[in-house]
Design a protein around this motif. Structure first.
Motif, PDB file in Angstrom:
ATOM      1  N   GLY A 157       0.821  -1.202   0.000  1.00  0.00           N
ATOM      2  CA  GLY A 157       0.000   0.000   0.000  1.00  0.00           C
ATOM      3  C   GLY A 157       0.853   1.249   0.000  1.00  0.00           C
ATOM      4  O   GLY A 157       2.075   1.198   0.175  1.00  0.00           O
ATOM      5  N   GLU A 158       0.195   2.383  -0.184  1.00  0.00           N
ATOM      6  CA  GLU A 158       0.896   3.655  -0.288  1.00  0.00           C
ATOM      7  C   GLU A 158       0.804   4.398   1.050  1.00  0.00           C
ATOM      8  O   GLU A 158      -0.260   4.445   1.659  1.00  0.00           O
ATOM      9  N   THR A 159       1.919   4.941   1.473  1.00  0.00           N
ATOM     10  CA  THR A 159       1.947   5.744   2.701  1.00  0.00           C
ATOM     11  C   THR A 159       2.733   7.024   2.439  1.00  0.00           C
ATOM     12  O   THR A 159       3.754   6.999   1.740  1.00  0.00           O
ATOM     13  N   PRO A 160       2.290   8.149   2.994  1.00  0.00           N
ATOM     14  CA  PRO A 160       3.068   9.389   2.850  1.00  0.00           C
ATOM     15  C   PRO A 160       4.300   9.353   3.740  1.00  0.00           C
ATOM     16  O   PRO A 160       4.366   8.576   4.700  1.00  0.00           O
ATOM     17  N   VAL A 161       5.268  10.177   3.408  1.00  0.00           N
ATOM     18  CA  VAL A 161       6.463  10.286   4.249  1.00  0.00           C
ATOM     19  C   VAL A 161       6.097  11.109   5.480  1.00  0.00           C
ATOM     20  O   VAL A 161       5.771  12.289   5.382  1.00  0.00           O
ATOM     21  N   ASN A 162       6.128  10.453   6.634  1.00  0.00           N
ATOM     22  CA  ASN A 162       5.757  11.098   7.898  1.00  0.00           C
ATOM     23  C   ASN A 162       6.599  10.484   9.001  1.00  0.00           C
ATOM     24  O   ASN A 162       6.241   9.456   9.588  1.00  0.00           O
ATOM     25  N   TRP A 171      11.277   5.971   6.382  1.00  0.00           N
ATOM     26  CA  TRP A 171      12.707   5.737   6.151  1.00  0.00           C
ATOM     27  C   TRP A 171      12.905   4.776   4.983  1.00  0.00           C
ATOM     28  O   TRP A 171      13.740   5.026   4.098  1.00  0.00           O
ATOM     29  N   LEU A 172      12.143   3.685   4.954  1.00  0.00           N
ATOM     30  CA  LEU A 172      12.277   2.709   3.873  1.00  0.00           C
ATOM     31  C   LEU A 172      11.867   3.306   2.532  1.00  0.00           C
ATOM     32  O   LEU A 172      12.498   3.032   1.503  1.00  0.00           O
ATOM     33  N   SER A 173      10.822   4.120   2.531  1.00  0.00           N
ATOM     34  CA  SER A 173      10.367   4.745   1.287  1.00  0.00           C
ATOM     35  C   SER A 173      11.437   5.675   0.721  1.00  0.00           C
ATOM     36  O   SER A 173      11.731   5.653  -0.481  1.00  0.00           O
TER      37      SER A 173
END
Length: 330
Positions: A157-162, A171-173
């Motif tokens: 899934g997609e997650t914003p950088v936060n 960090w992984l993104s």
């Protein structure tokens, strides 16, 4: 020359092959969906993956890989490796897929561009830049591993950088984006610099002029190209986040450009020290082997180009997210 019946038969066989691929892909996506439902029901912790994500993650990399194989951008081993890399990264996040797609399309096109000029410089030049599994994994291996860790951490899934809410996923993104931007920046510098640069490269460690094709040689054109290459990957990631999450995180674009530039410079630095470069007077080109007709320019025969690419992307993935954490808007 083929008769009309033979042409019709070939078209029919191609159509049936396409239908067969589609049917198999649908069957696989449904099968994996059922498996994910079963596992989630049994464990109670994992979220099931939708059949549409399964379908997209199998079908799209398959189509792109088949096209690359047909255009001779990949050989068979490279195609199989690219299929695995594409599946894992697409399954993990569509944003990862967007960044990978930007790297793959732009790098493939630039590799074909200016072939006549590159052939005069590169002793190992291959028409179309056909890549094998080693080259695919040295550029895509680090991002693939990070995508697997991402799925273990938060699931597909997609997650914003936060960093405040989801530090590990963020960090992984950014590590994955940095690794892809590094590979893209280095490819853009290597493909654009020799064609457009009007000045001789300078060795990044001594700043002395060296022949074109020397490992560790940089030009202003190549450095600008590396920044733009990373920027394109950052834009692709940013656009996918904006489209899927409605979250305009503009620092992703800047981060991609910086990763492309720093990754290319790091690649050049490692190449200047750990890759042998010598001028072979018998062919009039820079080569990576030692011989009686070769005069050393720089470096030692420790790593080859693939290994340097791998180490560069790994170092960028490890270091850059930590630097971004300190400067990321809260």
């Amino acid at each position: 020359m083929d008769t009309e019946d033979e042409v019709v038969m070939k078209e029919y066989l191609n159509m049936m092959a396409d239908i067969l691929v589609l049917v198999v892909t649908l069957a696989l996506s449904l099968f994996f969906w059922v498996v994910s439902l079963s596992v989630s029901s049994y464990s109670g912790t994992l979220q099931p993956v939708s059949p549409w994500r399964w379908l997209f993650s199998i079908l799209v990399p398959l189509v792109l890989t088949a096209r690359a194989l047909k255009r001779r951008s990949l050989d068979w081993s490279g195609a199989l490796a690219a299929l695995l890399v594409g599946f894992v990264m697409t399954m993990a996040s569509y944003s990862f897929f967007a960044a990978l797609l930007a790297f793959f399309i732009t790098s493939s096109r630039l590799t074909r561009w200016g072939g006549a000029q590159k052939k005069k410089i590169d002793a190992e030049y291959k028409e179309g830049g056909q890549r094998n599994w080693v080259q695919v994994f040295c550029n895509g291996g680090v991002p693939t591993e990070l995508a697997l860790l991402y799925m273990i951490e938060v699931g597909p899934g997609e997650t914003p950088v936060n960093f405040g809410g989801q530090y590990s996923a963020s960090w992984l993104s950014l590590a994955l984006l940095g690794a892809l931007a590094c590979s893209t920046g280095d490819t853009w510098a290597s493909e654009v610099g020799p064609v457009l640069s009007q000045s001789k490269p300078r060795l990044i460690t001594t700043w002395k002029e060296v022949p074109a094709g020397t490992n560790g040689g940089v030009t202003p054109v190549g450095l600008v190209a590396s920044f733009l290459g990373g920027l394109v990957v950052g834009v692709a990631y940013f656009a996918s986040q904006l489209l899927l999450l409605g979250d305009p995180q503009w620092p992703l674009v800047v981060y991609g450009g910086v990763a492309g530039l720093l990754g290319s410079m790091l690649d050049s630095f490692l190449g200047a020290h750990l890759q042998y470069s010598g001028f072979d007077s018998s062919i009039g080109k820079v080569v990576s082997y030692q011989s009686a007709t070769t005069q050393r320019i720089s470096g030692k025969p420790v790593l080859d180009n693939n290994a340097v690419n791998l180490f560069s992307s790994l170092l960028v993935a490890l270091v850059l997210p930590g630097l971004a954490w300190g400067a990321w808007p809260r």
